[in-house]
Design an enzyme around this catalytic site. Sequence first.
Site, PDB file in Angstrom:
ATOM      1  N   ASN A  10     -67.149   1.081  12.336  1.00  0.00           N
ATOM      2  CA  ASN A  10     -66.092   0.115  12.664  1.00  0.00           C
ATOM      3  C   ASN A  10     -66.700  -0.943  13.578  1.00  0.00           C
ATOM      4  OD1 ASN A  10     -63.800  -1.276  13.431  1.00  0.00           O
ATOM      5  ND2 ASN A  10     -62.949   0.389  14.672  1.00  0.00           N
ATOM      6  N   LYS A  12     -65.369  -3.636  14.689  1.00  0.00           N
ATOM      7  CA  LYS A  12     -64.397  -4.236  15.624  1.00  0.00           C
ATOM      8  C   LYS A  12     -64.571  -5.763  15.674  1.00  0.00           C
ATOM      9  CE  LYS A  12     -64.135   0.141  18.061  1.00  0.00           C
ATOM     10  NZ  LYS A  12     -63.843   0.846  19.317  1.00  0.00           N
ATOM     11  N   HIS A  96     -55.740   2.677  14.126  1.00  0.00           N
ATOM     12  CA  HIS A  96     -56.721   2.871  15.206  1.00  0.00           C
ATOM     13  C   HIS A  96     -56.012   2.757  16.555  1.00  0.00           C
ATOM     14  CE1 HIS A  96     -60.197   2.232  17.808  1.00  0.00           C
ATOM     15  NE2 HIS A  96     -60.936   2.707  16.835  1.00  0.00           N
ATOM     16  N   GLU A  98     -56.694   1.341  19.203  1.00  0.00           N
ATOM     17  CA  GLU A  98     -56.644  -0.011  19.766  1.00  0.00           C
ATOM     18  C   GLU A  98     -55.523  -0.820  19.135  1.00  0.00           C
ATOM     19  OE1 GLU A  98     -61.453   0.130  20.590  1.00  0.00           O
ATOM     20  OE2 GLU A  98     -60.676  -1.095  18.939  1.00  0.00           O
ATOM     21  N   GLU A 168     -59.800  10.675  16.781  1.00  0.00           N
ATOM     22  CA  GLU A 168     -60.449   9.904  17.844  1.00  0.00           C
ATOM     23  C   GLU A 168     -59.669  10.070  19.147  1.00  0.00           C
ATOM     24  OE1 GLU A 168     -62.869   6.224  16.396  1.00  0.00           O
ATOM     25  OE2 GLU A 168     -60.737   5.792  16.239  1.00  0.00           O
ATOM     26  N   GLY A 174     -65.325   4.439  23.335  1.00  0.00           N
ATOM     27  CA  GLY A 174     -66.013   3.405  24.105  1.00  0.00           C
ATOM     28  C   GLY A 174     -66.220   3.740  25.570  1.00  0.00           C
ATOM     29  N   SER A 214     -67.232   7.663  20.936  1.00  0.00           N
ATOM     30  CA  SER A 214     -68.561   7.627  21.558  1.00  0.00           C
ATOM     31  C   SER A 214     -69.594   8.455  20.791  1.00  0.00           C
ATOM     32  CB  SER A 214     -68.486   8.072  23.028  1.00  0.00           C
ATOM     33  OG  SER A 214     -67.698   7.169  23.781  1.00  0.00           O
TER      34      SER A 214
END
Length: 252
Positions: A10, A12, A96, A98, A168, A174, A214
Amino acid sequence: MNRTPLIAGNWKMYKTGPEAVESAKELVLLCADIQDVEIMIAPTFLAISQVSKVVKGTRVTLGAQNLYFEKEGAFTGEISAEMLRDAGVEYAIIGHSERRQFFGETDTSICRKIKAAIEVGLKPILCIGESESQRDEEKTFSVLDKQVSDGLKGLGSDELSQLVLAYEPIWAIGTGKTAGVGQVRQVHQYLRSLLENLFSSNLSDQTRILYGGSVKPENAKALMGIEDVDGALVGGASLDANKFINIIKYNS
């Protein structure tokens, strides 16, 4: 059941068109001899058409980072599933964390996106995961149960034959933190049982469940060696073709 591992990158909001093309070319060369692993990259919407030309007919498949659930209309700034398929996209990352956190996506809207993807033949990657506070409060399984149940509401086993789940944990995305081997194993086993209870043992057996959060070359071997982990959804480490290939190789 033998499930082909999927390593998905991904990208992003990184890489201009030329940068995305350069990275894709590099990855295609590095992946030329890889067998028994599916590889996917999801560049930005603007770079999809350019990257599509690079990966066509190679070991690398193309994904999108999002889509809108309507076929067409006055929805300024949105992109439909059909438009993505027409551009050469095979997979769509949906839900996702985010998107949930920064853009207000809900399980209801995510479910509509899943249905829109399936309708045009895109393979949906449904992202699920708990926050750090939810984990600390021991709500991980109830959170995942709701995200899967509501995210796939109204769909049947046949429609979900191409579904991919991506676990996730939000607190690991991250941050450099990674869920422990025991925790990942426990969650992935739970998710497989959940699919069986909600749908069928057939769907449970065939659905690939990825780990994300991560993932990097240094921890890929340990994570990918866990039973019921069928690959990875990789963020930052997928931006560098040399790092990404080292994650991919742990599955080949």
